[in-house]
Design an enzyme around this catalytic site. Sequence first.
Site, PDB file in Angstrom:
ATOM      1  N   TYR A 165      73.244  -4.708  22.195  1.00 15.92           N
ATOM      2  CA  TYR A 165      72.671  -3.371  22.344  1.00 15.92           C
ATOM      3  C   TYR A 165      72.198  -2.867  20.989  1.00 15.92           C
ATOM      4  CZ  TYR A 165      72.355   1.468  24.100  1.00 15.92           C
ATOM      5  OH  TYR A 165      71.928   2.719  24.462  1.00 15.92           O
ATOM      6  N   ASP A 202      83.183  -6.518  12.018  1.00 19.05           N
ATOM      7  CA  ASP A 202      82.106  -5.885  12.766  1.00 19.05           C
ATOM      8  C   ASP A 202      82.631  -4.575  13.350  1.00 19.05           C
ATOM      9  OD1 ASP A 202      80.041  -5.119  14.389  1.00 19.05           O
ATOM     10  OD2 ASP A 202      79.975  -6.940  15.604  1.00 19.05           O
ATOM     11  N   GLY A 204      82.561  -1.230  15.325  1.00 18.74           N
ATOM     12  CA  GLY A 204      81.709  -0.842  16.437  1.00 18.74           C
ATOM     13  C   GLY A 204      80.994  -2.049  16.993  1.00 18.74           C
ATOM     14  N   GLY A 208      80.488  -7.631  21.784  1.00 16.20           N
ATOM     15  CA  GLY A 208      80.953  -8.842  21.124  1.00 16.20           C
ATOM     16  C   GLY A 208      79.924  -9.913  20.877  1.00 16.20           C
ATOM     17  N   THR A 226      86.237  -1.329  18.550  1.00 20.94           N
ATOM     18  CA  THR A 226      85.429  -0.464  19.393  1.00 20.94           C
ATOM     19  C   THR A 226      86.296   0.676  19.900  1.00 20.94           C
ATOM     20  OG1 THR A 226      84.047  -0.320  21.383  1.00 20.94           O
ATOM     21  CG2 THR A 226      85.889  -1.862  21.454  1.00 20.94           C
ATOM     22  N   SER A 228      85.291   2.069  22.814  1.00 24.38           N
ATOM     23  CA  SER A 228      84.936   2.066  24.232  1.00 24.38           C
ATOM     24  C   SER A 228      85.854   1.127  25.010  1.00 24.38           C
ATOM     25  CB  SER A 228      83.480   1.617  24.407  1.00 24.38           C
ATOM     26  OG  SER A 228      83.213   1.257  25.745  1.00 24.38           O
ATOM     27  N   GLU A 230      85.430   0.180  28.085  1.00 30.17           N
ATOM     28  CA  GLU A 230      84.584  -0.758  28.836  1.00 30.17           C
ATOM     29  C   GLU A 230      84.165  -1.925  27.948  1.00 30.17           C
ATOM     30  OE1 GLU A 230      82.925  -0.677  32.064  1.00 30.17           O
ATOM     31  OE2 GLU A 230      84.374   0.813  32.741  1.00 30.17           O
ATOM     32  N   GLN A 231      83.747  -1.636  26.724  1.00 30.37           N
ATOM     33  CA  GLN A 231      83.349  -2.711  25.813  1.00 30.37           C
ATOM     34  C   GLN A 231      84.535  -3.599  25.448  1.00 30.37           C
ATOM     35  OE1 GLN A 231      81.479  -0.678  22.496  1.00 30.37           O
ATOM     36  NE2 GLN A 231      79.451  -0.889  23.420  1.00 30.37           N
ATOM     37  N   CYS A 398      62.144   6.127  23.473  1.00 31.41           N
ATOM     38  CA  CYS A 398      62.503   5.327  22.297  1.00 31.41           C
ATOM     39  C   CYS A 398      61.416   4.304  21.997  1.00 31.41           C
ATOM     40  CB  CYS A 398      63.828   4.615  22.531  1.00 31.41           C
ATOM     41  SG  CYS A 398      65.292   5.651  22.435  1.00 31.41           S
TER      42      CYS A 398
END
Length: 438
Positions: A165, A202, A204, A208, A226, A228, A230-231, A398
């Site tokens: 992302y 790494d 944030g 992965g 992270t 998050s 979910e992540q 964007c």
Amino acid sequence: MTSELNATKAVIGELARHLNVDICLELWDGSIIPLGANAQEQIRFAITSPSAMRRLLREPSLITVAELYAAGDLDIVGGDPIDAMRHVDHLQFRFLPGKVNKMRLLKAALPILAKSYSVPSLVKRFTKKVGLAPSSGRDDRELIGFHYDLSNAFYELFLDENMVYSSAYFPTPESSLDEAQLTKLDLICRKLRLQPGDRLFDPGCGWGGLLCHAAQHYGVQAYGTTLSQEQYDYTSAKVARLGLGDQVTLELRDCRSLPDDRIFDKIAQVEMVEHVGIANHHEFYRYLRRHMRERGVYFGQASFRRNTENPADFPKLTPYMKFIVEYIFPGGELDHIGMTCGALERAGFEVHEVEAVREHFGYTTEHWARRLYARREEGAALVGMPQTRLWLLYLSLCALSFHRGALNAFQVVATSRYVGPSGVAFDRRTEYLGAKRV
């Protein structure tokens, strides 16, 4: 209803006199009104109800457009949002208020303004006040969760196979998104001069992608954090599936909460500094420097705004950023590239390379927008159609912002400052192309 329809046509006609936009409007009765002398009709914006026109006149803003589009009261006929917005020079709308005869416009709009309208609440909006720093009430876990804990399955609809992302790096404009993201991951590893056994951090780490790529192909010991859930769940499962448990460590924690004795050889910050907040940049880079060995290598990639002639104007939120922080990235801020390089130098880094990747991010976000548009019904099943449409608008804006240069993106390479030779090769091209993979 007839008087309101006629008033709408009169208002649009008055506005169109000062525009030269290559697109048409379609009203709720099916009538089509050109917004320029040579406006094409194949792709057009649709106002699907009188209520939408009332709100557009009373609250003319990007947030109004976003909410109406999410609700379906504004729509696009004949193409996706990128196709439609490419026919529009947004600067014409920005300067439109100074061109129109306001009294004539008000007189034409009276039958519309006389009626009320409702504001539907169909999508999540972050309404809390965001503190400048964690010490003053900034809750980064909540801010990150608002964006990233939407649904892993939703992100899978438009991201590449490695769930990266961040901006890809396209060998050619025709390259696939999967190829471009793999190229970017490998370029990061080579810019970091990764070697087997290197300790890579790494912060944030997203889903992965870089952690696993660097461990598999460069033999590093990779550590990621992270906020998050979910992540974290997704990446933990991926590490186990790939058998990388001995090389990749992941923690659900703030990346700024590591013990003082945790030192890394290389650090890769890939589009997470936008979440930190400009007021915290100096301390954030100092923190990274404290956790890096002498002559350790730092890689950063981020989105940026252009600097302003008057420095006092830079912190002011643009309409685009106001939309982003309320509906997409609460707490998010973009600095300019000079601010980042200055913050790195003040924190004890020596900056070696700055590479512009704006066009790459334009292609990346365009891929994301078109992929989500193609699977929008699946998105609706996961998070609802209003939320899916909101994301379509966000990704399309964007893409156009990067393509047109309203937003920038850069990759920065720096080392922890130390007296003597930098250790960075004179010939970057030879170094990058000759990097050894495991």
